[in-house]
Structures are given as structure tokens and as C-alpha cells.
Design a protein around this motif. Sequence first.
Motif, PDB file in Angstrom:
ATOM      1  N   UNK A 201       7.032  -5.123  -2.502  1.00 22.39           N
ATOM      2  CA  UNK A 201       6.660  -4.347  -1.317  1.00 22.39           C
ATOM      3  C   UNK A 201       7.693  -3.299  -0.929  1.00 22.39           C
ATOM      4  N   UNK A 202       8.740  -3.141  -1.746  1.00 20.22           N
ATOM      5  CA  UNK A 202       9.754  -2.120  -1.461  1.00 20.22           C
ATOM      6  C   UNK A 202      10.426  -2.296  -0.117  1.00 20.22           C
ATOM      7  N   UNK A 203      10.777  -3.539   0.211  1.00 23.97           N
ATOM      8  CA  UNK A 203      11.326  -3.832   1.535  1.00 23.97           C
ATOM      9  C   UNK A 203      12.814  -3.542   1.648  1.00 23.97           C
ATOM     10  N   UNK A 204      13.494  -3.352   0.509  1.00 24.46           N
ATOM     11  CA  UNK A 204      14.937  -3.121   0.546  1.00 24.46           C
ATOM     12  C   UNK A 204      15.319  -2.055  -0.469  1.00 24.46           C
ATOM     13  N   UNK A 205      16.152  -1.115  -0.029  1.00 27.77           N
ATOM     14  CA  UNK A 205      16.719  -0.113  -0.912  1.00 27.77           C
ATOM     15  C   UNK A 205      18.218  -0.020  -0.655  1.00 27.77           C
ATOM     16  N   UNK A 206      18.952   0.451  -1.647  1.00 29.25           N
ATOM     17  CA  UNK A 206      20.399   0.593  -1.517  1.00 29.25           C
ATOM     18  C   UNK A 206      20.848   1.980  -1.950  1.00 29.25           C
ATOM     19  N   UNK A 207      21.885   2.474  -1.292  1.00 30.16           N
ATOM     20  CA  UNK A 207      22.543   3.707  -1.686  1.00 30.16           C
ATOM     21  C   UNK A 207      23.760   3.345  -2.536  1.00 30.16           C
ATOM     22  N   UNK A 208      23.846   3.921  -3.731  1.00 31.30           N
ATOM     23  CA  UNK A 208      24.903   3.572  -4.675  1.00 31.30           C
ATOM     24  C   UNK A 208      25.889   4.713  -4.858  1.00 31.30           C
ATOM     25  N   UNK A 209      27.173   4.370  -4.901  1.00 32.48           N
ATOM     26  CA  UNK A 209      28.239   5.261  -5.322  1.00 32.48           C
ATOM     27  C   UNK A 209      28.961   4.608  -6.497  1.00 32.48           C
ATOM     28  N   UNK A 224      12.014  -5.312   7.846  1.00 30.52           N
ATOM     29  CA  UNK A 224      11.834  -6.756   8.082  1.00 30.52           C
ATOM     30  C   UNK A 224      10.400  -7.137   8.406  1.00 30.52           C
ATOM     31  N   UNK A 225       9.561  -6.155   8.780  1.00 29.71           N
ATOM     32  CA  UNK A 225       8.222  -6.439   9.298  1.00 29.71           C
ATOM     33  C   UNK A 225       8.365  -7.356  10.523  1.00 29.71           C
ATOM     34  N   UNK A 226       7.671  -8.515  10.543  1.00 30.85           N
ATOM     35  CA  UNK A 226       7.726  -9.411  11.705  1.00 30.85           C
ATOM     36  C   UNK A 226       8.703 -10.579  11.512  1.00 30.85           C
ATOM     37  N   UNK A 227       9.546 -10.492  10.483  1.00 33.56           N
ATOM     38  CA  UNK A 227      10.415 -11.621  10.149  1.00 33.56           C
ATOM     39  C   UNK A 227      11.286 -12.051  11.327  1.00 33.56           C
ATOM     40  N   UNK A 228      11.728 -11.108  12.146  1.00 26.49           N
ATOM     41  CA  UNK A 228      12.562 -11.446  13.300  1.00 26.49           C
ATOM     42  C   UNK A 228      11.802 -11.339  14.621  1.00 26.49           C
ATOM     43  N   UNK A 229      10.873 -10.412  14.720  1.00 31.77           N
ATOM     44  CA  UNK A 229      10.177 -10.238  15.999  1.00 31.77           C
ATOM     45  C   UNK A 229       9.277 -11.416  16.333  1.00 31.77           C
ATOM     46  N   UNK A 237       2.271  -9.357  20.192  1.00 32.47           N
ATOM     47  CA  UNK A 237       0.965  -9.451  19.533  1.00 32.47           C
ATOM     48  C   UNK A 237       0.922  -8.796  18.174  1.00 32.47           C
ATOM     49  N   UNK A 238       2.065  -8.651  17.540  1.00 30.57           N
ATOM     50  CA  UNK A 238       2.119  -8.072  16.205  1.00 30.57           C
ATOM     51  C   UNK A 238       2.406  -6.592  16.186  1.00 30.57           C
ATOM     52  N   UNK A 239       2.574  -5.978  17.359  1.00 32.91           N
ATOM     53  CA  UNK A 239       2.791  -4.527  17.415  1.00 32.91           C
ATOM     54  C   UNK A 239       4.229  -4.123  17.086  1.00 32.91           C
ATOM     55  N   UNK A 240       5.195  -5.025  17.309  1.00 36.71           N
ATOM     56  CA  UNK A 240       6.602  -4.660  17.161  1.00 36.71           C
ATOM     57  C   UNK A 240       7.190  -5.307  15.909  1.00 36.71           C
ATOM     58  N   UNK A 241       7.822  -4.483  15.079  1.00 34.90           N
ATOM     59  CA  UNK A 241       8.516  -4.936  13.884  1.00 34.90           C
ATOM     60  C   UNK A 241       9.956  -4.421  13.960  1.00 34.90           C
ATOM     61  N   UNK A 242      10.747  -4.791  12.962  1.00 33.63           N
ATOM     62  CA  UNK A 242      12.135  -4.325  12.934  1.00 33.63           C
ATOM     63  C   UNK A 242      12.537  -3.891  11.522  1.00 33.63           C
ATOM     64  N   UNK A 243      13.604  -3.134  11.488  1.00 32.79           N
ATOM     65  CA  UNK A 243      14.234  -2.744  10.224  1.00 32.79           C
ATOM     66  C   UNK A 243      15.686  -2.436  10.515  1.00 32.79           C
ATOM     67  N   UNK A 244      16.533  -2.507   9.524  1.00 28.04           N
ATOM     68  CA  UNK A 244      17.943  -2.231   9.776  1.00 28.04           C
ATOM     69  C   UNK A 244      18.573  -1.468   8.621  1.00 28.04           C
ATOM     70  N   UNK A 245      19.663  -0.786   8.956  1.00 29.53           N
ATOM     71  CA  UNK A 245      20.496  -0.108   7.973  1.00 29.53           C
ATOM     72  C   UNK A 245      21.898  -0.672   8.125  1.00 29.53           C
ATOM     73  N   UNK A 246      22.521  -1.040   7.017  1.00 27.86           N
ATOM     74  CA  UNK A 246      23.884  -1.548   7.044  1.00 27.86           C
ATOM     75  C   UNK A 246      24.776  -0.742   6.124  1.00 27.86           C
TER      76      UNK A 246
END
Length: 270
Positions: A201-209, A224-229, A237-246
Amino acid sequence: MHSNFYYDDGAYLSLYEQGAALMSAIDEKLLSFLCGYSYQEVHIPSLIHGSVLRKCGYFNSFPQHITPVGFLKERKVQGQSETVDKEIGFNDYYLTPAACLHIYPMLEHACKENSVYTTCEAVFRYENGDFRQSERLWEFSVREMVFVGSKKYVLDGLECIKAKSLAFAKNVFGEGKVQEASDNFYPSRENEVKKRLQQANGLKQELLLTLEGKEIAVASFNFHDHHFSNPFHFANGGEIVTGCVGFGLERWVLCAFEKSISESSIRTCP
């Protein structure tokens, strides 16, 4: 021993004056990527309670990362250079393995849809003791950005920061590429399914140097979709999802040292 940093064999990196200035400049540049967003800067502690980790499924997915916090029991240990296991107590507290994990409990009763939260803190991943100076430290610093809201808002936010990160890498470091990735799950049948779903599902990508002749991830972009919400009850009611950049700051600094990139070149980068 390096003239700009001290690497403790298997745990952490201490930065001298030039290294500290580089890290500060890099972090300021990364934070500037949120220009145009109304974001909140938050502070998180080094400790995290086991109940939060369990709610996030961390004990099942990444037990190799977890560092329990021990303390000397009330009886004083005097005249000894070492302690033994029976003298150490535990109280269901751990060193924070991912900065974003503290943010989701904050949102349980005060979630603002289509918002961004960011923090720059130390995190701790034991990695089964497999430490490598340029790749894996027990303690390292992360600039974290968490997007909270509709699926479109979160995905658009991740794409925006990814594009700015890649442009910065190419402008200053002369290289950079983004590729599909997956988390370093603990090997189990259940986690193999998680890994395949993440990749499919292409849920994670990385920037490489490139560092010391090897490609190394300096940033990750995670949906993350609903993994944390859902478990923290702010999904609405399923409207809020999350995503993060580290962003792993020590890795950026080491790459800058290797390419002789100065603090000024980072600060003046458009």
C-alpha cells in the motif's frame, strides 16, 4: 575520536561546537518546510508509560527497540562499583522509542482536525544491541512532524514535506532519492503480514543519502491511516487519520561532515 564528534561505542554521538551548530542549522531548515502550515511545537519527555506502548502495539511490532527504565531499589548500594539484577527495580516505564507516540495520547481529548504537531527530541531504540556509528545508535535525535486530519490533508502534507526534503538534499548535498520502504518489524508471522501490507500500500517511504559508500535513510514519510486515531479515540467516525515525517538529525550531520558542507551553506539554501 573525530575532531567534530565523539562516538560512544554502541550508544550515542556527542557533537562538538561545529557539529552542534550543523545540527541546529539542519533542524531549522527542516522546520522551515512547515512554512504555510499552522503547526504546534510540542515537547515530549524521554519516558513513556507501557500502557501507551501497548495501545500502539509496540510490544508486538518492535520489542527489539524497547528499553525498560530501571532504578536502584531503596536499599542503598554502597562501596560497590557494579549493581546486580536483584538490586534493580522496574515500574512499567520505558525510554521513548518514537517521538510521535507521545502526541497521540495528547489528541485523545483535544484533537483539532487538519493540524500539524512537531517536536525535536531524543529517542531510544535498543535494536538488540546491533549498534553502528553511521546507521544505528541507541539514542538519537529526531525532528518529527505529525499530520492529523482527513486522508487528503495528511497525504498532501506528507507529499509536500517529501518534495521539500528531496529538493534540499539535492541542492545542498548534491544527491538524494526517495524509495519505498518498510519498518524494521520484529520477525514473526503477524509482523510479516504487516510488512507486506505496508509495502503493498506504499505506506512508508525513505529519503536516502550516501554515507561511507552506503545509502542511508535520513528521513521517513509514513501514512498511518487509522492505526493511531482509532485506539486513541480521535478518529471521529473514521474521518481523521494520521501520518508522520521523521528526520534523523545525527545522520544528516554525519553526511554533512563527509561532504564538508558548512553551516552557512545550509542556512543560505533557498
